[in-house]
Design a protein around this motif. Structure first.
Motif, PDB file in Angstrom:
ATOM      1  N   SER A  27     -10.353   6.820 -13.400  1.00  0.00           N
ATOM      2  CA  SER A  27     -11.796   6.287 -13.313  1.00  0.00           C
ATOM      3  C   SER A  27     -13.403   6.584 -13.138  1.00  0.00           C
ATOM      4  CB  SER A  27     -11.552   4.909 -12.593  1.00  0.00           C
ATOM      5  OG  SER A  27     -11.082   5.885 -11.518  1.00  0.00           O
ATOM      6  N   GLY A  28     -13.134   8.027 -11.817  1.00  0.00           N
ATOM      7  CA  GLY A  28     -13.601   8.240 -11.361  1.00  0.00           C
ATOM      8  C   GLY A  28     -14.537   7.833  -9.720  1.00  0.00           C
ATOM      9  N   ASP A  29     -13.509   6.789  -9.580  1.00  0.00           N
ATOM     10  CA  ASP A  29     -14.054   5.762  -8.046  1.00  0.00           C
ATOM     11  C   ASP A  29     -14.143   6.657  -7.084  1.00  0.00           C
ATOM     12  OD1 ASP A  29     -14.515   3.133  -6.644  1.00  0.00           O
ATOM     13  OD2 ASP A  29     -12.994   2.733  -7.233  1.00  0.00           O
ATOM     14  N   ALA A  30     -15.087   5.998  -6.935  1.00  0.00           N
ATOM     15  CA  ALA A  30     -15.206   6.873  -5.180  1.00  0.00           C
ATOM     16  C   ALA A  30     -14.386   6.787  -4.202  1.00  0.00           C
ATOM     17  CB  ALA A  30     -16.985   6.207  -4.353  1.00  0.00           C
ATOM     18  N   ASP A  31     -13.624   5.509  -3.920  1.00  0.00           N
ATOM     19  CA  ASP A  31     -12.591   5.557  -3.086  1.00  0.00           C
ATOM     20  C   ASP A  31     -11.500   6.343  -3.855  1.00  0.00           C
ATOM     21  OD1 ASP A  31     -14.542   3.824  -1.954  1.00  0.00           O
ATOM     22  OD2 ASP A  31     -14.042   2.690  -1.793  1.00  0.00           O
ATOM     23  N   ALA A  32     -11.170   7.061  -4.838  1.00  0.00           N
ATOM     24  CA  ALA A  32      -9.637   7.081  -5.243  1.00  0.00           C
ATOM     25  C   ALA A  32      -8.525   7.680  -4.587  1.00  0.00           C
ATOM     26  CB  ALA A  32     -10.652   7.723  -6.570  1.00  0.00           C
ATOM     27  N   ASP A  33      -9.338   8.400  -3.835  1.00  0.00           N
ATOM     28  CA  ASP A  33      -8.674   9.494  -2.893  1.00  0.00           C
ATOM     29  C   ASP A  33      -7.938   8.672  -1.653  1.00  0.00           C
ATOM     30  OD1 ASP A  33      -9.246  11.920  -3.868  1.00  0.00           O
ATOM     31  OD2 ASP A  33     -10.507  12.554  -2.739  1.00  0.00           O
ATOM     32  N   GLU A  34      -8.892   7.769  -1.291  1.00  0.00           N
ATOM     33  CA  GLU A  34      -7.944   6.212  -0.323  1.00  0.00           C
ATOM     34  C   GLU A  34      -7.190   5.387  -0.576  1.00  0.00           C
ATOM     35  OE1 GLU A  34      -6.788   4.636   2.972  1.00  0.00           O
ATOM     36  OE2 GLU A  34      -7.645   6.383   2.998  1.00  0.00           O
ATOM     37  N   LYS A  35      -7.286   5.024  -2.738  1.00  0.00           N
ATOM     38  CA  LYS A  35      -6.617   4.203  -3.118  1.00  0.00           C
ATOM     39  C   LYS A  35      -5.270   4.958  -3.123  1.00  0.00           C
ATOM     40  CE  LYS A  35     -10.100   1.711  -4.989  1.00  0.00           C
ATOM     41  NZ  LYS A  35     -11.018   1.219  -5.916  1.00  0.00           N
ATOM     42  N   LEU A  36      -5.318   6.366  -4.208  1.00  0.00           N
ATOM     43  CA  LEU A  36      -4.589   7.035  -4.077  1.00  0.00           C
ATOM     44  C   LEU A  36      -3.370   7.719  -3.188  1.00  0.00           C
ATOM     45  CD1 LEU A  36      -6.036  10.241  -6.786  1.00  0.00           C
ATOM     46  CD2 LEU A  36      -4.133   8.279  -7.455  1.00  0.00           C
ATOM     47  N   ARG A  37      -3.819   7.658  -1.984  1.00  0.00           N
ATOM     48  CA  ARG A  37      -3.550   8.189  -0.402  1.00  0.00           C
ATOM     49  C   ARG A  37      -2.284   6.355  -0.206  1.00  0.00           C
ATOM     50  NH1 ARG A  37      -3.012   6.333   3.925  1.00  0.00           N
ATOM     51  NH2 ARG A  37      -4.976   5.376   4.031  1.00  0.00           N
ATOM     52  N   LEU A  38      -2.919   5.317  -0.510  1.00  0.00           N
ATOM     53  CA  LEU A  38      -2.030   4.119  -0.274  1.00  0.00           C
ATOM     54  C   LEU A  38      -0.787   4.060  -1.065  1.00  0.00           C
ATOM     55  CD1 LEU A  38      -5.367   1.810   0.651  1.00  0.00           C
ATOM     56  CD2 LEU A  38      -3.405   2.738   2.512  1.00  0.00           C
ATOM     57  N   LEU A  39      -1.210   4.111  -2.272  1.00  0.00           N
ATOM     58  CA  LEU A  39      -0.644   3.823  -3.539  1.00  0.00           C
ATOM     59  C   LEU A  39       0.970   5.313  -3.375  1.00  0.00           C
ATOM     60  CD1 LEU A  39      -1.766   4.038  -6.720  1.00  0.00           C
ATOM     61  CD2 LEU A  39      -0.292   1.833  -5.509  1.00  0.00           C
ATOM     62  N   GLU A  40       0.550   6.044  -2.659  1.00  0.00           N
ATOM     63  CA  GLU A  40       1.735   6.970  -2.358  1.00  0.00           C
ATOM     64  C   GLU A  40       2.523   6.729  -1.431  1.00  0.00           C
ATOM     65  OE1 GLU A  40       1.671  11.732  -0.815  1.00  0.00           O
ATOM     66  OE2 GLU A  40       0.529  11.800  -2.586  1.00  0.00           O
ATOM     67  N   GLU A  41       1.423   5.964   0.188  1.00  0.00           N
ATOM     68  CA  GLU A  41       2.579   5.298   0.815  1.00  0.00           C
ATOM     69  C   GLU A  41       3.446   4.188   0.328  1.00  0.00           C
ATOM     70  OE1 GLU A  41      -0.042   4.155   4.132  1.00  0.00           O
ATOM     71  OE2 GLU A  41      -0.943   5.785   4.566  1.00  0.00           O
ATOM     72  N   ASP A  42       2.812   3.307  -0.508  1.00  0.00           N
ATOM     73  CA  ASP A  42       3.664   2.315  -0.781  1.00  0.00           C
ATOM     74  C   ASP A  42       5.067   3.271  -1.789  1.00  0.00           C
ATOM     75  OD1 ASP A  42       2.469   0.878   0.244  1.00  0.00           O
ATOM     76  OD2 ASP A  42       0.642   0.096  -1.723  1.00  0.00           O
ATOM     77  N   ASP A  43       4.737   4.060  -2.675  1.00  0.00           N
ATOM     78  CA  ASP A  43       5.664   5.122  -3.194  1.00  0.00           C
ATOM     79  C   ASP A  43       6.855   5.327  -2.842  1.00  0.00           C
ATOM     80  OD1 ASP A  43       7.610   5.532  -6.546  1.00  0.00           O
ATOM     81  OD2 ASP A  43       6.483   7.126  -5.415  1.00  0.00           O
ATOM     82  N   ASP A  44       6.250   5.345  -1.304  1.00  0.00           N
ATOM     83  CA  ASP A  44       6.966   6.292  -0.561  1.00  0.00           C
ATOM     84  C   ASP A  44       8.645   5.487   0.254  1.00  0.00           C
ATOM     85  OD1 ASP A  44       6.724   8.914  -1.068  1.00  0.00           O
ATOM     86  OD2 ASP A  44       5.209   8.944   0.658  1.00  0.00           O
ATOM     87  N   LYS A  45       7.690   4.351   0.770  1.00  0.00           N
ATOM     88  CA  LYS A  45       8.371   3.038   1.210  1.00  0.00           C
ATOM     89  C   LYS A  45       9.493   2.800   0.762  1.00  0.00           C
ATOM     90  CE  LYS A  45       4.687   1.314   4.776  1.00  0.00           C
ATOM     91  NZ  LYS A  45       3.576   0.832   5.056  1.00  0.00           N
ATOM     92  N   ILE A  46       8.798   3.170  -0.846  1.00  0.00           N
ATOM     93  CA  ILE A  46      10.135   2.115  -1.837  1.00  0.00           C
ATOM     94  C   ILE A  46      10.802   2.911  -2.536  1.00  0.00           C
ATOM     95  CG2 ILE A  46       9.859   1.254  -4.189  1.00  0.00           C
ATOM     96  CD1 ILE A  46       6.867   0.529  -4.222  1.00  0.00           C
TER      97      ILE A  46
END
Length: 128
Positions: A27-46
């Protein structure tokens, strides 16, 4: 919910997170890095929960060997051999009682079309 179902649901959730991460990257979203970081945190918890559940599930089988037909999420080597040599199995295990433990069971070789052609009497090879 049985442990196996929980494992499957969490694995599906991880797949969904991966797809969402791919969509965010594209998407090239401006908040992409933050969203990806949150996704990675969720993935680590799972992943941590999945690890615990997988160990629990594995221990619910044989106390030492665990699941003999699976290694992680894949079929084990034993499962491979049972699948490929299932023709050896019999209605009762005692039918194999008189067979030597040194006995090797071998399958007949599969014949491919070109093998049949080569072994056919009418096939002639030109000598050089």
């Amino acid at each position: 919910i049985p442990v196996r179902n929980k494992i499957n649901k969490l694995r599906s959730l991880r797949d969904e997170l991966s797809v969402a991460g791919d969509a965010i990257r594209i998407s090239g979203d401006a908040d992409a890095d933050e969203k990806l970081r949150l996704l990675e945190e969720d993935d680590d918890k799972i992943k941590m929960v999945l690890t615990d559940l997988a160990e629990k599930y594995h221990r619910s089988f044989h106390p030492i060997w665990g699941m003999m037909f699976q290694a992680g999420y894949q079929d084990s080597r034993l499962a491979y051999f049972v699948t490929n040599y299932a023709c050896l199995y019999t209605a009762k295990a005692t039918n194999l009682g008189s067979v030597s433990t040194n006995r090797a069971f071998r399958t007949a070789a599969d014949v491919l079309p070109h093998d049949e052609l080569i072994s056919c009497d009418s096939t002639r090879f030109e000598e050089e």
